[in-house]
Design an enzyme around this catalytic site. Structure first.
Site, mmCIF file in Angstrom:
data_model
loop_
_atom_site.group_PDB
_atom_site.id
_atom_site.type_symbol
_atom_site.label_atom_id
_atom_site.label_comp_id
_atom_site.label_asym_id
_atom_site.label_seq_id
_atom_site.Cartn_x
_atom_site.Cartn_y
_atom_site.Cartn_z
ATOM 1 N N TYR A 102 0.847 -1.187 0.000
ATOM 2 C CA TYR A 102 0.000 0.000 0.000
ATOM 3 C C TYR A 102 0.888 1.244 0.000
ATOM 4 O O TYR A 102 1.779 1.377 0.837
ATOM 5 C CB TYR A 102 -0.923 -0.018 1.221
ATOM 6 C CG TYR A 102 -1.822 1.180 1.238
ATOM 7 C CD1 TYR A 102 -2.834 1.306 0.299
ATOM 8 C CD2 TYR A 102 -1.629 2.211 2.142
ATOM 9 C CE1 TYR A 102 -3.642 2.427 0.269
ATOM 10 C CE2 TYR A 102 -2.439 3.336 2.124
ATOM 11 C CZ TYR A 102 -3.446 3.434 1.180
ATOM 12 O OH TYR A 102 -4.234 4.550 1.145
ATOM 13 N N LYS A 198 -12.103 -0.605 4.027
ATOM 14 C CA LYS A 198 -12.276 -1.497 2.882
ATOM 15 C C LYS A 198 -13.320 -2.573 3.199
ATOM 16 O O LYS A 198 -14.477 -2.244 3.359
ATOM 17 C CB LYS A 198 -10.903 -2.079 2.502
ATOM 18 C CG LYS A 198 -9.770 -1.027 2.480
ATOM 19 C CD LYS A 198 -9.894 -0.025 1.359
ATOM 20 C CE LYS A 198 -8.938 1.159 1.455
ATOM 21 N NZ LYS A 198 -7.534 0.857 1.648
HETATM 22 C C1 LIG Z 1 -6.380 1.517 2.154
HETATM 23 C C2 LIG Z 1 -5.281 0.713 2.736
HETATM 24 C C3 LIG Z 1 -4.548 1.184 3.844
HETATM 25 C C4 LIG Z 1 -4.764 2.564 4.426
HETATM 26 O O1 LIG Z 1 -6.002 2.670 5.051
HETATM 27 P P1 LIG Z 1 -6.839 4.054 5.160
HETATM 28 O O2 LIG Z 1 -8.054 3.604 5.890
HETATM 29 O O3 LIG Z 1 -7.084 4.536 3.770
HETATM 30 O O4 LIG Z 1 -5.997 5.011 5.940
HETATM 31 C C5 LIG Z 1 -3.577 0.350 4.380
HETATM 32 N N1 LIG Z 1 -3.323 -0.881 3.855
HETATM 33 C C6 LIG Z 1 -3.994 -1.353 2.784
HETATM 34 C C7 LIG Z 1 -3.663 -2.697 2.245
HETATM 35 C C8 LIG Z 1 -4.993 -0.573 2.192
HETATM 36 O O5 LIG Z 1 -5.639 -1.043 1.118
#
Ligand SMILES: *Cc1c(COP(=O)(O)O)cnc(C)c1O
Length: 360
Positions: A102, A198
Site C-alpha cells: 500500500y 475497505k
Molecule cells: C487503504 C489501505 C490502507 C490505508 O487505510 P486508510 O483507511 O485509507 O488510511 C492500508 N493498507 C492497505 C492494504 C490498504 O488497502
C-alpha cells in the site's frame, strides 16, 4: 460476546461476525450497541474521557478482536494505525517491508527514513528466501499479503520465525484477506492491521482503521499511543463499520466467487496480458497488452464498474494504479486493479468485457 457459554464449542467466524459485540441479552436492551456521542463521562468509572474510551468503539473492537483472535483497537484510519505501529521501534531501528505494498504505508516509511528516524530494507515478501534473509537485525517486519496492488502472497510461517529469531515484531496488513480468509495472529504474527475502510466496513462510506494483537503488553503500549496521539475514530464511523462487519462473510463470499469467475474469464481475453489473482479474495489485478494508455481508458469505458480508488465495497470499482505519482515503480504501468463487488457476475463480465473489446 453477550452471555458466552464457556462449555460450548467455538463459534464459526460467520456466526461471530453476526453476534460478537452485542449489548447484554436482557429485557429491553437494544440488539445493537448505540452510537455514543460523548466527549467526557461522569467521573469515577473506567471511561473518563472521549479520547480514551467509547462504548461504540468497544462493540466494534470486541467483534473484530474475536474474528482475528486477539484484542482490538479502533483507529481514525488505516494509516493512523500504521503510524502508531511504526512509532513502536527505536531510533534508527531497522524496518523490513515489502517493495510493493500500500503506497501510504511505504510513503510513511520513506518519510521516516528520509528524516533519519528509522532504517528500511525493502524486499519482495513473496520471495521467501529473500524475506527470511532480510529479517536479520530487524526490529519490525512488515508484511502485506495479498499485497496491494500486485496481489503477491507471502509465506507467513518461515518469515514470522525468522523475524522472531531476530527479536522483531511482525505486523501483517490483513486488509485484503480479511479475518475470514486468513488469521495471521494464529500463525504467530504480533499485530494485525486493517484499513476498516475497505472490506470490514464494506460500503464505501467510512474511513477507519484497526489493530489487533494477542499480547497484553503490546496492547497496552498501542492503547497508550492511541490515547496520546488522539488517532481515534468517530463514534458514527465506528457504528457504520460494525454495521458493515455483520455481513462481512456474505460479502466476502460473493465478491470472492465473482472475482474467481472474472479472473478465469479475463485470462482468455486478448486485451489482457496478465491476470493477477491469488486464488482467494475479491481483488483481481490485470495488466493490459496495449499499455498505460489503454489502462487509463478502461475505467472510463465501463458503465457499471465505478472508476475510483479504494476497494472492498459492495460496488465493483477499478483504477489504473500508476495514475498516482506515489504508486511504487514496481507496479506495471498498465496494471488496473479491480475491486470486485457483490453484483451479478454476468452483469460485471458484460460490462468489463465490452470495455476491453473496445481496446483491442
Ligand atoms: C487503504 C489501505 C490502507 C490505508 O487505510 P486508510 O483507511 O485509507 O488510511 C492500508 N493498507 C492497505 C492494504 C490498504 O488497502
Amino acid at each position: 460476546m453477550a452471555d458466552p457459554d464457556q462449555t460450548a464449542p467455538a463459534l464459526k467466524p460467520s456466526t461471530v461476525a453476526v453476534h460478537a459485540g452485542r449489548p447484554p441479552r436482557e429485557v429491553d436492551q437494544p440488539f445493537n450497541e448505540p452510537v455514543t456521542f460523548a466527549s467526557t463521562y461522569v467521573a469515577g468509572g473506567d471511561l473518563e474521557y472521549g479520547r480514551y474510551a467509547n462504548p461504540t468503539w468497544t462493540a466494534f473492537e470486541t467483534a473484530l478482536g474475536e474474528l482475528e483472535g486477539g484484542r482490538c483497537l479502533a483507529f481514525a484510519s488505516g494509516l493512523a494505525a500504521v503510524s502508531v505501529l511504526l512509532d513502536l521501534v527505536g531510533h534508527e531501528a531497522l524496518v523490513v517491508a515489502p517493495s510493493t505494498a500500500y503506497q501510504g504505508t511505504l510513503g510513511q516509511l520513506a518519510d521516516l527514513e528520509m528524516r533519519g528516524r528509522v532504517r528500511t530494507k525493502l524486499v519482495e515478501m513473496h520471495d521467501t528466501e529473500a524475506a527470511v534473509a532480510a529479517c536479520d537485525d530487524a526490529a519490525l517486519v512488515w508484511i502485506e499479503t495479498p499485497s496491494n496492488p500486485n496481489l503477491d502472497v507471502a509465506d507467513l510461517d518461515p518469515i514470522v520465525e525468522a523475524a522472531h529469531e531476530a527479536g522483531a515484531y511482525v505486523v501483517v496488513d490483513n486488509t485484503f484477506a480479511t479475518p475470514l480468509l486468513q488469521t495471521p495472529l494464529a500463525q504467530g504474527a504480533d499485530v494485525v492491521l486493517h484499513s476498516a475502510t475497505k472490506y470490514l466496513a464494506g460500503h464505501s462510506d467510512v474511513v477507519m482503521g484497526a489493530l489487533v494483537t494477542r499480547d497484553d503488553e503490546l496492547f497496552t503500549i498501542l492503547k497508550q499511543r492511541r490515547d496520546l496521539l488522539g488517532a481515534i475514530p468517530g463514534p458514527m464511523e465506528t457504528w457504520l463499520a460494525l454495521r458493515g462487519l455483520r455481513t462481512l462473510h456474505l460479502r466476502v463470499e460473493r465478491s470472492q466467487a465473482n472475482a474467481a469467475e472474472l479472473a478465469r474469464r479475463l485470462e482468455g481475453h486478448p486485451a489482457v496480458s496478465l491476470v493477477r489473482y491469488p486464488g482467494f479474495g475479491g481483488m483481481v489485478s490485470i495488466e493490459l497488452a496495449a499499455g498505460a494508455l489503454a489502462a487509463d481508458l478502461l475505467p472510463r469505458k465501463t458503465r457499471l464498474w465505478v472508476h475510483a480508488t479504494s476497494l472492498g465495497g459492495v460496488e465493483s470499482s477499478m483504477e489504473r494504479r500508476r495514475r498516482w505519482k506515489a504508486e511504487s515503480p514496481t507496479v506495471d504501468e498498465s496494471l488496473v486493479r479491480l475491486s470486485v463487488g457483490i453484483e451479478d457476475v454476468e452483469d460485471l463480465w458484460a460490462d468489463v468485457s465490452s470495455a476491453l473489446d473496445d481496446l483491442t
